[in-house]
Design a protein around this motif. Structure first.
Motif, PDB file in Angstrom:
ATOM      1  N   VAL A 215      47.558  38.849  66.347  1.00  0.00           N
ATOM      2  CA  VAL A 215      46.366  39.685  66.438  1.00  0.00           C
ATOM      3  C   VAL A 215      45.647  39.424  67.763  1.00  0.00           C
ATOM      4  CG1 VAL A 215      44.085  40.132  65.452  1.00  0.00           C
ATOM      5  CG2 VAL A 215      46.067  39.908  63.947  1.00  0.00           C
ATOM      6  N   ASN A 216      45.563  38.161  68.144  1.00  0.00           N
ATOM      7  CA  ASN A 216      44.900  37.808  69.395  1.00  0.00           C
ATOM      8  C   ASN A 216      45.592  38.454  70.596  1.00  0.00           C
ATOM      9  OD1 ASN A 216      43.024  36.321  71.057  1.00  0.00           O
ATOM     10  ND2 ASN A 216      44.686  34.903  71.537  1.00  0.00           N
ATOM     11  N   GLN A 217      46.898  38.389  70.635  1.00  0.00           N
ATOM     12  CA  GLN A 217      47.644  38.975  71.746  1.00  0.00           C
ATOM     13  C   GLN A 217      47.389  40.477  71.846  1.00  0.00           C
ATOM     14  OE1 GLN A 217      51.604  37.724  70.703  1.00  0.00           O
ATOM     15  NE2 GLN A 217      51.410  35.747  71.709  1.00  0.00           N
ATOM     16  N   LEU A 218      47.401  41.140  70.691  1.00  0.00           N
ATOM     17  CA  LEU A 218      47.196  42.585  70.683  1.00  0.00           C
ATOM     18  C   LEU A 218      45.773  42.963  71.073  1.00  0.00           C
ATOM     19  CD1 LEU A 218      49.204  43.426  67.439  1.00  0.00           C
ATOM     20  CD2 LEU A 218      49.750  44.216  69.759  1.00  0.00           C
ATOM     21  N   LEU A 219      44.782  42.277  70.484  1.00  0.00           N
ATOM     22  CA  LEU A 219      43.395  42.617  70.782  1.00  0.00           C
ATOM     23  C   LEU A 219      43.021  42.265  72.225  1.00  0.00           C
ATOM     24  CD1 LEU A 219      41.454  41.628  67.531  1.00  0.00           C
ATOM     25  CD2 LEU A 219      42.261  43.887  68.257  1.00  0.00           C
ATOM     26  N   LYS A 220      43.514  41.139  72.723  1.00  0.00           N
ATOM     27  CA  LYS A 220      43.240  40.783  74.119  1.00  0.00           C
ATOM     28  C   LYS A 220      43.759  41.865  75.063  1.00  0.00           C
ATOM     29  CE  LYS A 220      44.900  36.748  75.057  1.00  0.00           C
ATOM     30  NZ  LYS A 220      45.188  35.556  75.884  1.00  0.00           N
ATOM     31  N   SER A 221      44.968  42.333  74.782  1.00  0.00           N
ATOM     32  CA  SER A 221      45.568  43.378  75.615  1.00  0.00           C
ATOM     33  C   SER A 221      44.749  44.660  75.565  1.00  0.00           C
ATOM     34  CB  SER A 221      47.003  43.647  75.144  1.00  0.00           C
ATOM     35  OG  SER A 221      47.578  44.701  75.869  1.00  0.00           O
ATOM     36  N   LEU A 222      44.322  45.041  74.367  1.00  0.00           N
ATOM     37  CA  LEU A 222      43.526  46.256  74.210  1.00  0.00           C
ATOM     38  C   LEU A 222      42.195  46.149  74.944  1.00  0.00           C
ATOM     39  CD1 LEU A 222      43.077  49.028  72.825  1.00  0.00           C
ATOM     40  CD2 LEU A 222      42.082  47.771  70.899  1.00  0.00           C
ATOM     41  N   PHE A 223      41.477  45.046  74.721  1.00  0.00           N
ATOM     42  CA  PHE A 223      40.167  44.893  75.341  1.00  0.00           C
ATOM     43  C   PHE A 223      40.273  44.752  76.859  1.00  0.00           C
ATOM     44  CE2 PHE A 223      38.633  43.629  71.021  1.00  0.00           C
ATOM     45  CZ  PHE A 223      37.664  44.600  70.927  1.00  0.00           C
ATOM     46  N   ASP A 224      41.359  44.170  77.321  1.00  0.00           N
ATOM     47  CA  ASP A 224      41.543  44.053  78.763  1.00  0.00           C
ATOM     48  C   ASP A 224      41.650  45.436  79.405  1.00  0.00           C
ATOM     49  OD1 ASP A 224      41.886  42.221  81.017  1.00  0.00           O
ATOM     50  OD2 ASP A 224      43.894  43.060  81.177  1.00  0.00           O
ATOM     51  N   GLU A 225      42.234  46.381  78.676  1.00  0.00           N
ATOM     52  CA  GLU A 225      42.355  47.747  79.196  1.00  0.00           C
ATOM     53  C   GLU A 225      40.995  48.393  79.396  1.00  0.00           C
ATOM     54  OE1 GLU A 225      45.411  50.546  77.884  1.00  0.00           O
ATOM     55  OE2 GLU A 225      46.066  49.003  76.459  1.00  0.00           O
ATOM     56  N   ILE A 226      40.004  47.975  78.607  1.00  0.00           N
ATOM     57  CA  ILE A 226      38.665  48.564  78.742  1.00  0.00           C
ATOM     58  C   ILE A 226      37.693  47.583  79.411  1.00  0.00           C
ATOM     59  CG2 ILE A 226      38.948  50.203  76.867  1.00  0.00           C
ATOM     60  CD1 ILE A 226      37.478  48.315  75.012  1.00  0.00           C
ATOM     61  N   LYS A 227      38.278  46.616  80.139  1.00  0.00           N
ATOM     62  CA  LYS A 227      37.510  45.688  80.987  1.00  0.00           C
ATOM     63  C   LYS A 227      36.529  44.823  80.186  1.00  0.00           C
ATOM     64  CE  LYS A 227      39.699  47.588  84.343  1.00  0.00           C
ATOM     65  NZ  LYS A 227      40.915  46.886  84.867  1.00  0.00           N
ATOM     66  N   ILE A 228      37.009  44.356  79.044  1.00  0.00           N
ATOM     67  CA  ILE A 228      36.215  43.449  78.205  1.00  0.00           C
ATOM     68  C   ILE A 228      37.043  42.204  77.921  1.00  0.00           C
ATOM     69  CG2 ILE A 228      35.212  43.114  75.896  1.00  0.00           C
ATOM     70  CD1 ILE A 228      34.464  46.058  75.881  1.00  0.00           C
ATOM     71  N   ASN A 229      36.425  41.035  78.017  1.00  0.00           N
ATOM     72  CA  ASN A 229      37.092  39.789  77.649  1.00  0.00           C
ATOM     73  C   ASN A 229      36.844  39.477  76.174  1.00  0.00           C
ATOM     74  OD1 ASN A 229      38.269  39.120  80.137  1.00  0.00           O
ATOM     75  ND2 ASN A 229      36.419  38.081  80.860  1.00  0.00           N
ATOM     76  N   LEU A 230      37.924  39.221  75.459  1.00  0.00           N
ATOM     77  CA  LEU A 230      37.826  38.777  74.067  1.00  0.00           C
ATOM     78  C   LEU A 230      37.645  37.266  74.091  1.00  0.00           C
ATOM     79  CD1 LEU A 230      38.046  39.282  71.008  1.00  0.00           C
ATOM     80  CD2 LEU A 230      40.542  39.103  71.248  1.00  0.00           C
ATOM     81  N   ILE A 231      36.436  36.813  73.845  1.00  0.00           N
ATOM     82  CA  ILE A 231      36.102  35.392  73.964  1.00  0.00           C
ATOM     83  C   ILE A 231      36.622  34.610  72.763  1.00  0.00           C
ATOM     84  CG2 ILE A 231      34.244  33.714  74.278  1.00  0.00           C
ATOM     85  CD1 ILE A 231      34.681  35.762  76.589  1.00  0.00           C
TER      86      ILE A 231
ATOM     87  N   ASP B 144      30.555  42.101  65.194  1.00  0.00           N
ATOM     88  CA  ASP B 144      29.907  41.156  64.277  1.00  0.00           C
ATOM     89  C   ASP B 144      30.708  39.873  64.129  1.00  0.00           C
ATOM     90  OD1 ASP B 144      27.703  42.714  63.756  1.00  0.00           O
ATOM     91  OD2 ASP B 144      27.985  42.736  61.589  1.00  0.00           O
ATOM     92  N   ASN B 145      32.049  39.970  64.244  1.00  0.00           N
ATOM     93  CA  ASN B 145      32.853  38.765  64.037  1.00  0.00           C
ATOM     94  C   ASN B 145      33.752  38.437  65.226  1.00  0.00           C
ATOM     95  OD1 ASN B 145      34.738  40.806  63.691  1.00  0.00           O
ATOM     96  ND2 ASN B 145      35.108  40.376  61.534  1.00  0.00           N
ATOM     97  N   MET B 146      33.361  38.913  66.401  1.00  0.00           N
ATOM     98  CA  MET B 146      34.046  38.524  67.634  1.00  0.00           C
ATOM     99  C   MET B 146      33.061  38.521  68.785  1.00  0.00           C
ATOM    100  SD  MET B 146      36.296  42.009  68.363  1.00  0.00           S
ATOM    101  CE  MET B 146      37.220  41.856  66.832  1.00  0.00           C
ATOM    102  N   ARG B 147      33.344  37.707  69.779  1.00  0.00           N
ATOM    103  CA  ARG B 147      32.533  37.710  70.989  1.00  0.00           C
ATOM    104  C   ARG B 147      33.252  38.519  72.052  1.00  0.00           C
ATOM    105  NH1 ARG B 147      31.185  32.259  69.319  1.00  0.00           N
ATOM    106  NH2 ARG B 147      28.922  32.045  69.095  1.00  0.00           N
ATOM    107  N   LEU B 148      32.516  39.447  72.642  1.00  0.00           N
ATOM    108  CA  LEU B 148      33.049  40.348  73.653  1.00  0.00           C
ATOM    109  C   LEU B 148      32.134  40.331  74.864  1.00  0.00           C
ATOM    110  CD1 LEU B 148      33.781  43.329  71.227  1.00  0.00           C
ATOM    111  CD2 LEU B 148      35.462  41.699  72.114  1.00  0.00           C
ATOM    112  N   VAL B 149      32.717  40.139  76.041  1.00  0.00           N
ATOM    113  CA  VAL B 149      31.921  40.034  77.269  1.00  0.00           C
ATOM    114  C   VAL B 149      32.468  40.994  78.318  1.00  0.00           C
ATOM    115  CG1 VAL B 149      31.326  38.521  79.207  1.00  0.00           C
ATOM    116  CG2 VAL B 149      31.185  37.662  76.866  1.00  0.00           C
ATOM    117  N   ASP B 150      31.584  41.767  78.922  1.00  0.00           N
ATOM    118  CA  ASP B 150      31.969  42.689  79.982  1.00  0.00           C
ATOM    119  C   ASP B 150      32.541  41.905  81.163  1.00  0.00           C
ATOM    120  OD1 ASP B 150      30.943  44.146  82.702  1.00  0.00           O
ATOM    121  OD2 ASP B 150      31.521  45.611  81.172  1.00  0.00           O
ATOM    122  N   GLN B 151      33.724  42.300  81.622  1.00  0.00           N
ATOM    123  CA  GLN B 151      34.405  41.555  82.677  1.00  0.00           C
ATOM    124  C   GLN B 151      33.670  41.609  84.008  1.00  0.00           C
ATOM    125  OE1 GLN B 151      38.447  43.009  82.863  1.00  0.00           O
ATOM    126  NE2 GLN B 151      39.063  41.957  80.987  1.00  0.00           N
TER     127      GLN B 151
END
Length: 249
Positions: free
Chosen positions: A169-185, A208-215
């Motif tokens: 799940v981490n690999q998939l979500l990191k890849s997705l969020f990276d496409e929209i310039k967000i870091n999955l913390i 609510d259950n993840m930390r997301l930071v604008d790159q």
């Protein structure tokens, strides 16, 4: 909205409230294998000790969770999500939830920083995986493998499955969020067992259950804004949803 909907060629009727969580209400239905979930306009902190009504938050969380679960489903991650039935409601597969929260950390943040005197937002290599006992009354204490095994909450095989599940799940979500310039913390996952005893991803996938930071700006786009009283939490949620929706077009 109506308390009756059609799903998979059957009529599903909302029944009694099964339980109310920090930001969701879960209802039984006339089908024992299906739950009716309503996202509330509420934010909480400190395991529910602090809460506030926040207009539109339920809709935003529901929409983000809808996109992320569908994304994981397309990539072979089995989960409880069935379908959205309104802007704030969905149908989920009924599972026997196990009382273990699986936390994955890609960067140091939150209490990980204060607990280990780590540098905030330092990249963690390897990624950190942690288990917590799901209990608001006990403030979700950390659990190690032997504690989980001794209390019978999971077997060794199941613990390995949880780790592998979270890593995929981490690999998939990191890849997705990276496409929209967000870091999955970091993020938290919950799991349940279906009628066959198989582990299935459950709960929700939202800020609510993840930390997301604008790159680019380093700004928080998650519930830390509410926890830290640093602004309007829905601004970040709207931003996340907008980027995900634009990516799907």
């Amino acid at each position: 909205m109506s308390s009756t909907v059609e799903y998979d060629n059957q009529v599903v009727t909302r029944g009694d409230l099964k339980y109310q969580g920090k930001a969701k209400q879960v209802y039984l239905t006339n089908n024992s294998e299906i739950l009716w979930v309503h996202y509330m306009d509420q934010a909480t902190a400190l395991n529910g000790k602090v809460h506030e009504d926040i207009p539109e938050k339920g809709r935003l969380n529901s929409a983000i969770s809808h996109i992320l679960f569908q994304y994981l489903t397309r990539h072979g991650i089995e989960n409880h999500y069935l379908t959205a039935i309104s802007e704030t409601d969905e149908l989920d597969l009924a599972l026997d939830i196990i009382p273990i929260e699986v936390v994955t950390r890609n960067y140091a943040s939150g209490h990980f920083v204060s607990k280990f005197d780590a540098t905030s937002m330092q990249k963690l290599n390897p990624i950190v995986q942690e288990f917590y006992y799901k209990s608001d009354a006990l403030d979700d204490p950390f659990m190690n493998d032997s504690q989980i095994l001794a209390l019978g909450y999971a077997t060794e095989i199941e613990l390995e499955k949880l780790r592998n599940y979270a890593q995929k799940v981490n690999q998939l979500l990191k890849s997705l969020f990276d496409e929209i310039k967000i870091n999955l913390i970091d993020f938290k996952l919950e799991f349940g067992k279906n009628a066959l005893g198989e582990l299935i991803l459950a709960d929700e996938l939202s800020p609510d259950n993840m930390r997301l930071v604008d790159q680019k700006t380093g700004k928080s786009l998650d519930k830390d804004v509410f926890r830290q009283h640093s602004g309007d939490v829905t601004i970040g949620y709207r931003d996340v949803l907008s980027r995900l929706e634009n990516l799907e077009k």
